[in-house]
Every structure is written in structure tokens, then in C-alpha cells.
Design a protein around this motif. Structure first.
Motif, PDB file in Angstrom:
ATOM      1  N   ILE A  33       0.771  -1.327   0.011  1.00 23.34           N
ATOM      2  CA  ILE A  33      -0.132  -0.056  -0.115  1.00 23.34           C
ATOM      3  C   ILE A  33       0.828   1.137  -0.054  1.00 23.34           C
ATOM      4  CG2 ILE A  33      -1.642   1.405   1.318  1.00 23.34           C
ATOM      5  CD1 ILE A  33      -2.743  -1.463   2.128  1.00 23.34           C
ATOM      6  N   ALA A  37       1.295   3.728  -3.371  1.00 17.97           N
ATOM      7  CA  ALA A  37       0.597   5.350  -2.782  1.00 17.97           C
ATOM      8  C   ALA A  37       1.996   6.048  -3.280  1.00 17.97           C
ATOM      9  CB  ALA A  37       0.177   5.367  -1.345  1.00 17.97           C
ATOM     10  N   HIS A  38       3.176   5.718  -2.968  1.00 19.90           N
ATOM     11  CA  HIS A  38       4.197   6.742  -3.130  1.00 19.90           C
ATOM     12  C   HIS A  38       4.401   6.831  -4.735  1.00 19.90           C
ATOM     13  CE1 HIS A  38       8.026   8.650  -2.486  1.00 19.90           C
ATOM     14  NE2 HIS A  38       8.646   7.810  -3.666  1.00 19.90           N
ATOM     15  N   ALA A  41       2.042   9.102  -6.285  1.00 18.03           N
ATOM     16  CA  ALA A  41       1.783  10.316  -5.902  1.00 18.03           C
ATOM     17  C   ALA A  41       3.130  11.099  -6.760  1.00 18.03           C
ATOM     18  CB  ALA A  41       2.158  10.400  -4.401  1.00 18.03           C
ATOM     19  N   GLN A  52      -5.673  14.613  -5.644  1.00 10.86           N
ATOM     20  CA  GLN A  52      -4.902  13.279  -5.499  1.00 10.86           C
ATOM     21  C   GLN A  52      -3.586  12.967  -5.010  1.00 10.86           C
ATOM     22  OE1 GLN A  52      -5.438  12.656  -9.705  1.00 10.86           O
ATOM     23  NE2 GLN A  52      -7.351  11.614  -9.545  1.00 10.86           N
ATOM     24  N   THR A  53      -2.784  13.976  -5.069  1.00  6.26           N
ATOM     25  CA  THR A  53      -1.599  13.991  -4.373  1.00  6.26           C
ATOM     26  C   THR A  53      -1.900  14.151  -3.029  1.00  6.26           C
ATOM     27  OG1 THR A  53      -0.436  15.295  -6.392  1.00  6.26           O
ATOM     28  CG2 THR A  53       0.794  15.249  -4.317  1.00  6.26           C
ATOM     29  N   TYR A  55      -4.440  13.101  -1.094  1.00  9.66           N
ATOM     30  CA  TYR A  55      -5.039  11.943  -0.696  1.00  9.66           C
ATOM     31  C   TYR A  55      -3.801  10.582  -0.607  1.00  9.66           C
ATOM     32  CZ  TYR A  55      -9.565  13.957  -1.052  1.00  9.66           C
ATOM     33  OH  TYR A  55     -10.642  14.737  -0.815  1.00  9.66           O
ATOM     34  N   LEU A  56      -3.033  10.696  -1.655  1.00 16.51           N
ATOM     35  CA  LEU A  56      -2.088   9.598  -1.707  1.00 16.51           C
ATOM     36  C   LEU A  56      -1.251   9.877  -0.747  1.00 16.51           C
ATOM     37  CD1 LEU A  56      -1.662   9.579  -5.614  1.00 16.51           C
ATOM     38  CD2 LEU A  56      -2.628   7.632  -4.248  1.00 16.51           C
ATOM     39  N   ILE A  59      -2.448   8.376   2.537  1.00 15.22           N
ATOM     40  CA  ILE A  59      -2.343   6.937   2.423  1.00 15.22           C
ATOM     41  C   ILE A  59      -1.065   6.520   2.833  1.00 15.22           C
ATOM     42  CG2 ILE A  59      -2.591   4.988   1.045  1.00 15.22           C
ATOM     43  CD1 ILE A  59      -4.739   6.470  -0.512  1.00 15.22           C
ATOM     44  N   GLU A  60      -0.070   7.160   2.163  1.00 14.50           N
ATOM     45  CA  GLU A  60       1.176   6.846   2.608  1.00 14.50           C
ATOM     46  C   GLU A  60       1.582   7.029   4.084  1.00 14.50           C
ATOM     47  OE1 GLU A  60       5.893   7.539   0.817  1.00 14.50           O
ATOM     48  OE2 GLU A  60       4.148   8.728  -0.031  1.00 14.50           O
TER      49      GLU A  60
END
Length: 273
Positions: A33, A37-38, A41, A52-53, A55-56, A59-60
Motif C-alpha cells: 500500500i 501510494a508513493h 503520488a 489526488q496527491t 490523498y495519496l 495513505i502513505e
């Protein structure tokens, strides 16, 4: 009594095996994950917009936090099972301290908080497990970052006749005197409402104290509410090469045969990827 002791040992071993298995099963998906995600991004799979960046990035960050919690629980299980082993050697302490200070910057609640280095001209010579010592130091710095909203965080290193100290001093909220030992208990956080605002498991400080005690040292706290806190690691100095040589010559002069002393060589710790 023997039966009760045997049952307790069996339960502890079962818990340790369970934690090892859970750790293995969770590390792979969490790493997947975080890494994907990285990659996303960074735009390696196509352009991403600012939302989006963001949100990612969340997540990271959450993935790394989950991995940190998992590592703390696994460390605790190993401590309880008596399976914690250190690989002590002479290391480049300046590199270890700089790694920890660089890593804590991303944890600051306020980017304007000053990270101050108060280092000696000549660094002490200490036998430590570089990975575990860095872990303890980073736990203290991370704790300071978590409870400091402004001002500064200082890492102060001092050398004395037989010991060296590594003090993490902050200008945060401070800790009441009656809780100076409570915070070293597992899963304990002083202010539950504040704890919900500041992510953590309550395991960092107890694990850090255990790590330092395993090195033959101490971890102490001096704090005043509203003025900040200072956590101090105290470790014994390693014998100097000259004293080892002198001991060997003395043994030879007295006709004693001793095992050859191996002088540990400095080893630079690996930087986190």
C-alpha cells in the motif's frame, strides 16, 4: 506454583509466536500500500492533480504509522519473551544522531519549530546497537515533536568521566511530577483527549527505557508543566584503546594469559530508505 509458572510461560510463548505471525502477514500488504501510494503520488503512472496527491500522501503516511504500531507491538512481545538481543559495537554517534534529527522533522506539528543540535567537539566512545539506540533516540525526539507546538527541540550530547548523556529537551506542554514514572508504563498516555489528537500507542517510552537499560544505561525525565520536558539517556563509556592495551600489557607482565582483546571498529549505521 510450578504449574502456574509453566502455564504463564506457555501463554507468553504463544503470544510471541502469534505476534511474529501477524507481523509477517501484515508487513507485506502494508508495504505494498505504502509503495504504490508513493509511486502514484510521484506521477510515475500518469499525472495526478493536487487533491489526488494530497490523498495519496495521507495513505502513505497512514501506512507508515501502521507499520510503526506493528513494530512497537512486535518489540513489546520480544521484550516480554526475553528474546531481545543487542549487537553492540563502536558506531559513528554523530551519524546516528543526525539520522534521528533528520527523521523527526517530518513529525513536527509546526514547521517553524527549531531543531537545535548541541554536540561536543569530540564525540564519546560508546558500545551500542546502532539500530536500537537510534530507535530509542527517535522515540524521544518523536515524543517531543508530538507535544511541542512552538519553540524548539534540542538534542544535547555531553561526555563525562565515565558516562555520556544524550538529552532531548523540548518547550512543550510538560508533564506533572506525579506522572513522571507513569508514562514509562505500557499503553499509558496521560491525557486521553490530547492523545486522540496526537497519534501514538503509548509504547514508545517504555520500549525506549528497556532498550537503554539493555545497554547498561538509564532513561530519566525532568519536566515542569507549561515549561517543557527533558528526557536524558545516560550510557557508560567504552574502554579506550589505550586502556585495553594497558590491561593487556599488565596481564603479560604478571604472567597471566588472557584472551586477545578485539577493539571494535566504527561502523556507520545504514540510513533509512
Amino acid at each position: 506454583l510450578e504449574m502456574a509458572r509453566g502455564t504463564a510461560v506457555a501463554e507468553r510463548d504463544l503470544r510471541t509466536r502469534f505476534m511474529n505471525q501477524v507481523s509477517h502477514e501484515l508487513r507485506t500488504p502494508i508495504n505494498t500500500i505504502v509503495n504504490f501510494a508513493h509511486i502514484l503520488a510521484q506521477g510515475e503512472m500518469g499525472n495526478v492533480n493536487p487533491k489526488q496527491t494530497d490523498y495519496l500522501g495521507r495513505i502513505e503516511k497512514s501506512g507508515w504509522h501502521s507499520m510503526s504500531v506493528l513494530n512497537d507491538l512486535l518489540d513489546l512481545a520480544q521484550i516480554e519473551a526475553g528474546e531481545f538481543r543487542l549487537k553492540r559495537q563502536i558506531v559513528d554517534l554523530e551519524t546516528v544522531c543526525e539520522d534521528a534529527m533528520s527523521s523527526v522533522r517530518s513529525l513536527l506539528r509546526n514547521p517553524e519549530i527549531a531543531l537545535v543540535r548541541d554536540y561536543p567537539d569530540k564525540w564519546p566512545r560508546i558500545l551500542v546497537d546502532s539500530k536500537r539506540f537510534r530507535q530509542a533516540l527517535l522515540n524521544l525526539l518523536g515524543n517531543a515533536a508530538k507535544y511541542t507546538d512552538g519553540g524548539q527541540i534540542i538534542l544535547r550530547v555531553r561526555t563525562y568521566e565515565h558516562t555520556a548523556t544524550f538529552a532531548v529537551e523540548d518547550s512543550g506542554i510538560g508533564i506533572p511530577a506525579e506522572h513522571h514514572e507513569t508514562i514509562f508504563q505500557e499503553f499509558r498516555q496521560l491525557n486521553e483527549a490530547m492523545a486522540r489528537q496526537r497519534v501514538g500507542t503509548g509504547l514508545g517510552l517504555p520500549i525506549s527505557r528497556h532498550l537503554i537499560e539493555q545497554h547498561g544505561g538509564t532513561l530519566t525525565l525532568n519536566s515542569t508543566v507549561g515549561q517543557g520536558s527533558t528526557f536524558t539517556i545516560t550510557l557508560p563509556l567504552a574502554p579506550s584503546p589505550a586502556s585495553i592495551e594497558s590491561d593487556a600489557e599488565s596481564d603479560a607482565a604478571n604472567g597471566r594469559t588472557t584472551a586477545k582483546h578485539a577493539t571494535p571498529q566504527p561502523v556507520a549505521p545504514k540510513r533509512p530508505i
